[in-house]
Scaffold this motif. Structure first.
Motif, mmCIF file in Angstrom:
data_model
loop_
_atom_site.group_PDB
_atom_site.id
_atom_site.type_symbol
_atom_site.label_atom_id
_atom_site.label_comp_id
_atom_site.label_asym_id
_atom_site.label_seq_id
_atom_site.Cartn_x
_atom_site.Cartn_y
_atom_site.Cartn_z
ATOM 1 N N SER A 1 -16.744 -6.097 8.804
ATOM 2 C CA SER A 1 -16.595 -4.762 9.076
ATOM 3 C C SER A 1 -15.132 -4.472 8.483
ATOM 4 O O SER A 1 -14.952 -3.372 8.209
ATOM 5 C CB SER A 1 -16.717 -4.695 10.589
ATOM 6 O OG SER A 1 -17.803 -4.958 11.037
ATOM 7 N N ASN A 2 -14.102 -5.195 8.506
ATOM 8 C CA ASN A 2 -12.805 -5.126 8.241
ATOM 9 C C ASN A 2 -12.803 -4.736 6.515
ATOM 10 O O ASN A 2 -12.020 -3.916 6.323
ATOM 11 C CB ASN A 2 -11.766 -6.233 8.523
ATOM 12 C CG ASN A 2 -11.491 -6.108 10.082
ATOM 13 O OD1 ASN A 2 -11.185 -5.012 10.522
ATOM 14 N ND2 ASN A 2 -11.295 -7.373 10.496
ATOM 15 N N ARG A 3 -13.733 -5.643 5.844
ATOM 16 C CA ARG A 3 -13.539 -5.232 4.487
ATOM 17 C C ARG A 3 -14.252 -3.910 4.161
ATOM 18 O O ARG A 3 -13.898 -3.201 3.218
ATOM 19 C CB ARG A 3 -14.365 -6.480 3.716
ATOM 20 C CG ARG A 3 -13.647 -7.826 3.927
ATOM 21 C CD ARG A 3 -14.678 -8.974 2.992
ATOM 22 N NE ARG A 3 -14.427 -8.544 1.608
ATOM 23 C CZ ARG A 3 -14.698 -9.385 0.759
ATOM 24 N NH1 ARG A 3 -15.380 -10.463 0.958
ATOM 25 N NH2 ARG A 3 -14.588 -9.296 -0.627
ATOM 26 N N LEU A 4 -14.984 -3.545 4.793
ATOM 27 C CA LEU A 4 -15.812 -2.413 4.698
ATOM 28 C C LEU A 4 -14.811 -1.088 4.854
ATOM 29 O O LEU A 4 -14.824 -0.175 4.136
ATOM 30 C CB LEU A 4 -17.167 -2.032 5.430
ATOM 31 C CG LEU A 4 -17.760 -0.723 5.284
ATOM 32 C CD1 LEU A 4 -18.318 -0.319 3.994
ATOM 33 C CD2 LEU A 4 -19.031 -0.432 6.245
ATOM 34 N N LEU A 5 -14.003 -1.255 6.023
ATOM 35 C CA LEU A 5 -13.035 -0.226 6.652
ATOM 36 C C LEU A 5 -12.175 -0.398 5.458
ATOM 37 O O LEU A 5 -11.668 0.878 5.377
ATOM 38 C CB LEU A 5 -12.568 -0.707 7.616
ATOM 39 C CG LEU A 5 -13.456 -0.617 8.892
ATOM 40 C CD1 LEU A 5 -13.087 -1.228 10.396
ATOM 41 C CD2 LEU A 5 -13.758 0.973 9.337
ATOM 42 N N LYS A 6 -11.499 -1.228 4.841
ATOM 43 C CA LYS A 6 -10.592 -1.140 3.947
ATOM 44 C C LYS A 6 -10.964 -0.480 2.572
ATOM 45 O O LYS A 6 -10.229 0.343 2.119
ATOM 46 C CB LYS A 6 -10.159 -2.776 3.537
ATOM 47 C CG LYS A 6 -9.341 -3.386 4.603
ATOM 48 C CD LYS A 6 -8.009 -3.042 4.762
ATOM 49 C CE LYS A 6 -7.267 -3.671 5.655
ATOM 50 N NZ LYS A 6 -5.950 -3.090 6.060
ATOM 51 N N HIS A 7 -12.163 -0.483 2.394
ATOM 52 C CA HIS A 7 -12.950 -0.018 1.167
ATOM 53 C C HIS A 7 -12.934 1.586 1.401
ATOM 54 O O HIS A 7 -12.393 2.328 0.637
ATOM 55 C CB HIS A 7 -14.178 -0.475 0.879
ATOM 56 C CG HIS A 7 -15.226 0.421 0.027
ATOM 57 N ND1 HIS A 7 -14.741 0.356 -1.655
ATOM 58 C CD2 HIS A 7 -16.133 1.114 0.261
ATOM 59 C CE1 HIS A 7 -15.460 1.147 -2.110
ATOM 60 N NE2 HIS A 7 -16.151 1.772 -1.030
ATOM 61 N N LEU A 8 -13.222 1.883 2.698
ATOM 62 C CA LEU A 8 -13.310 3.403 2.874
ATOM 63 C C LEU A 8 -11.780 3.945 2.970
ATOM 64 O O LEU A 8 -11.806 5.125 2.635
ATOM 65 C CB LEU A 8 -14.013 3.604 4.291
ATOM 66 C CG LEU A 8 -15.516 3.081 4.519
ATOM 67 C CD1 LEU A 8 -16.144 3.273 6.010
ATOM 68 C CD2 LEU A 8 -16.225 4.163 3.445
ATOM 69 N N GLU A 9 -10.799 3.124 3.513
ATOM 70 C CA GLU A 9 -9.444 3.710 3.624
ATOM 71 C C GLU A 9 -9.058 3.896 2.190
ATOM 72 O O GLU A 9 -8.424 5.090 1.667
ATOM 73 C CB GLU A 9 -8.686 2.768 4.392
ATOM 74 C CG GLU A 9 -8.802 2.701 5.603
ATOM 75 C CD GLU A 9 -7.826 1.756 6.583
ATOM 76 O OE1 GLU A 9 -6.909 1.311 5.744
ATOM 77 O OE2 GLU A 9 -8.018 1.292 7.605
ATOM 78 N N ARG A 10 -9.375 2.964 1.162
ATOM 79 C CA ARG A 10 -8.874 3.226 -0.166
ATOM 80 C C ARG A 10 -9.583 4.570 -0.925
ATOM 81 O O ARG A 10 -9.036 5.268 -1.378
ATOM 82 C CB ARG A 10 -9.218 1.898 -1.009
ATOM 83 C CG ARG A 10 -8.328 0.504 -0.545
ATOM 84 C CD ARG A 10 -8.242 -0.233 -1.705
ATOM 85 N NE ARG A 10 -9.807 -0.685 -1.940
ATOM 86 C CZ ARG A 10 -10.230 -1.963 -1.155
ATOM 87 N NH1 ARG A 10 -9.591 -2.418 -0.423
ATOM 88 N NH2 ARG A 10 -11.520 -2.211 -1.351
ATOM 89 N N ARG A 11 -11.020 4.747 -0.318
ATOM 90 C CA ARG A 11 -11.698 5.858 -0.941
ATOM 91 C C ARG A 11 -11.011 7.063 -0.287
ATOM 92 O O ARG A 11 -10.799 7.968 -1.155
ATOM 93 C CB ARG A 11 -13.342 5.655 -0.623
ATOM 94 C CG ARG A 11 -13.866 6.742 -0.950
ATOM 95 C CD ARG A 11 -15.301 6.817 -0.602
ATOM 96 N NE ARG A 11 -16.298 7.855 -0.705
ATOM 97 C CZ ARG A 11 -17.313 8.265 -0.449
ATOM 98 N NH1 ARG A 11 -17.977 7.212 -0.036
ATOM 99 N NH2 ARG A 11 -17.968 9.287 -0.919
ATOM 100 N N TYR A 12 -10.614 7.008 0.893
ATOM 101 C CA TYR A 12 -10.399 8.513 1.403
ATOM 102 C C TYR A 12 -8.690 8.517 1.191
ATOM 103 O O TYR A 12 -8.316 9.890 1.480
ATOM 104 C CB TYR A 12 -10.685 8.712 2.833
ATOM 105 C CG TYR A 12 -12.016 8.851 3.108
ATOM 106 C CD1 TYR A 12 -12.725 10.221 3.011
ATOM 107 C CD2 TYR A 12 -12.816 7.768 3.377
ATOM 108 C CE1 TYR A 12 -13.906 10.483 3.148
ATOM 109 C CE2 TYR A 12 -14.125 8.184 3.815
ATOM 110 C CZ TYR A 12 -14.786 9.411 3.818
ATOM 111 O OH TYR A 12 -15.964 9.713 3.882
ATOM 112 N N ASN A 13 -8.222 7.604 0.610
ATOM 113 C CA ASN A 13 -6.598 7.810 0.057
ATOM 114 C C ASN A 13 -6.618 7.837 -1.281
ATOM 115 O O ASN A 13 -5.281 8.013 -1.609
ATOM 116 C CB ASN A 13 -5.770 6.453 0.827
ATOM 117 C CG ASN A 13 -5.549 6.534 2.046
ATOM 118 O OD1 ASN A 13 -4.856 7.484 2.598
ATOM 119 N ND2 ASN A 13 -6.500 5.982 3.181
ATOM 120 N N THR A 14 -7.736 7.826 -2.081
ATOM 121 C CA THR A 14 -7.743 8.189 -3.288
ATOM 122 C C THR A 14 -6.738 9.473 -3.900
ATOM 123 O O THR A 14 -7.227 10.502 -3.348
ATOM 124 C CB THR A 14 -8.927 8.345 -3.945
ATOM 125 O OG1 THR A 14 -9.746 7.135 -3.624
ATOM 126 C CG2 THR A 14 -8.874 8.541 -5.525
#
Length: 235
Positions: free
Chosen positions: A215-228
Motif C-alpha cells: 500500500s505504501n508503494r502504491l501511495l508513493k506512486h500516486l503522490e509522485r503522479r499528483y505532484n508532477t
C-alpha cells in the motif's frame, strides 16, 4: 518448499487465505464508503448553510471522540435492534444482518469522519482563484471538480488519506468480534486448534505487514503522479 509450508500451517493455509481475502474486501469497500462520506461531509462543513454544517460537525466530533471498538459494537447491535423493530412492526420475518455488510457500513461510517476532515483541509488548500478562473471560463460545477479541484486536492490530501487507509486496514481486525471470518479470526481459530497461537498470530501480523508495504508503494506512486510538474512551477 510447498510441503514444508503446508506442514508449518498444519492444513490451515486455505483458511488463512480466505481470511486474508475477506480482510482485503472489507478494507477496500470500507475505503470506498469512507471516501464517499468524506467528500459529502467535507462539502457540508464548507457549505454556507448552517443546516448542512451542523450535522457534519456533530458527525465528525462524535465519531472521533469515541473509541472504534465501542462504535463497532454500538453501530452493529443498534442496526440489528432497529431492523428487528422494523420487521416486527411490518410483520416480516426475522432478518439477521450479515457480518460482512455490517463491517463495511460500520468501518465506512467511522472512517468517513476522518476522511471528512482530511478532505476538508485539502479543499481549503486549493487556491480559490483557480476555481474562480474555472467559473469565468464557463466550466460547469462537475467540470470544475473533475478538472481543477480534484487533481489539486488529491495532492494535499494523499498523505492524510494514506495514513487513514493504513489505520482502517488494521481496524478490520476489530470486526472479528461481530463474527466476521477475517484474517485475525482465521489465525485465532488455527491457533486454538493447534495450540500454537503465537505462530499463527505472528503470521497474521506478517500478512498485514506485506499489505501495508504494498500500500505504501502504491501511495508513493500516486503522490509522485499528483505532484508532477509542481517542482518545475515552483522554480
Amino acid at each position: 518448499m510447498n510441503d514444508l509450508l503446508s506442514h508449518g500451517l498444519q492444513g490451515f493455509g486455505p483458511l488463512l487465505a480466505q481470511g486474508t481475502w475477506m480482510t482485503l474486501k472489507l478494507a477496500l469497500l470500507s475505503l470506498a464508503l469512507s471516501l464517499a462520506l468524506g467528500l459529502i461531509g467535507a462539502s457540508a462543513k464548507l457549505s454556507r448553510s448552517r443546516l448542512l454544517r451542523l450535522p457534519a460537525t456533530l458527525y465528525t466530533t462524535l465519531i472521533r471522540s469515541v473509541p472504534d471498538l465501542v462504535l463497532i459494537l454500538l453501530i452493529f447491535y443498534s442496526m440489528q435492534i432497529w431492523l428487528n423493530d422494523l420487521t416486527e412492526m411490518l410483520g416480516w420475518n426475522y432478518v439477521e444482518i450479515d457480518p460482512f455488510s455490517a463491517g463495511v457500513v460500520t468501518l465506512g461510517f467511522i472512517y468517513g469522519a476522518y476522511f471528512t476532515e482530511n478532505l476538508r483541509g485539502a479543499i481549503l488548500s486549493v487556491p480559490a482563484g483557480q476555481l474562480e478562473a474555472a467559473t469565468a471560463y464557463g466550466l460547469s460545477r462537475a467540470q470544475r471538480f473533475r478538472l481543477v479541484l480534484f487533481p489539486q486536492l488529491m495532492r494535499f490530501a494523499l498523505p492524510g488519506l494514506g495514513n487513514n487507509w493504513l489505520v482502517l486496514l488494521k481496524s478490520t481486525a476489530l470486526v472479528s468480534i461481530i463474527g466476521l471470518a477475517d484474517l485475525v479470526k482465521a489465525a485465532q481459530n488455527a491457533g486454538k486448534t493447534t495450540n500454537d497461537m503465537l505462530f499463527f498470530l505472528c503470521l497474521a501480523g506478517l500478512v498485514y505487514l506485506v499489505i501495508t508495504t504494498l500500500s505504501n508503494r502504491l501511495l508513493k506512486h500516486l503522490e509522485r503522479r499528483y505532484n508532477t510538474g509542481i517542482k518545475e512551477l515552483a522554480r
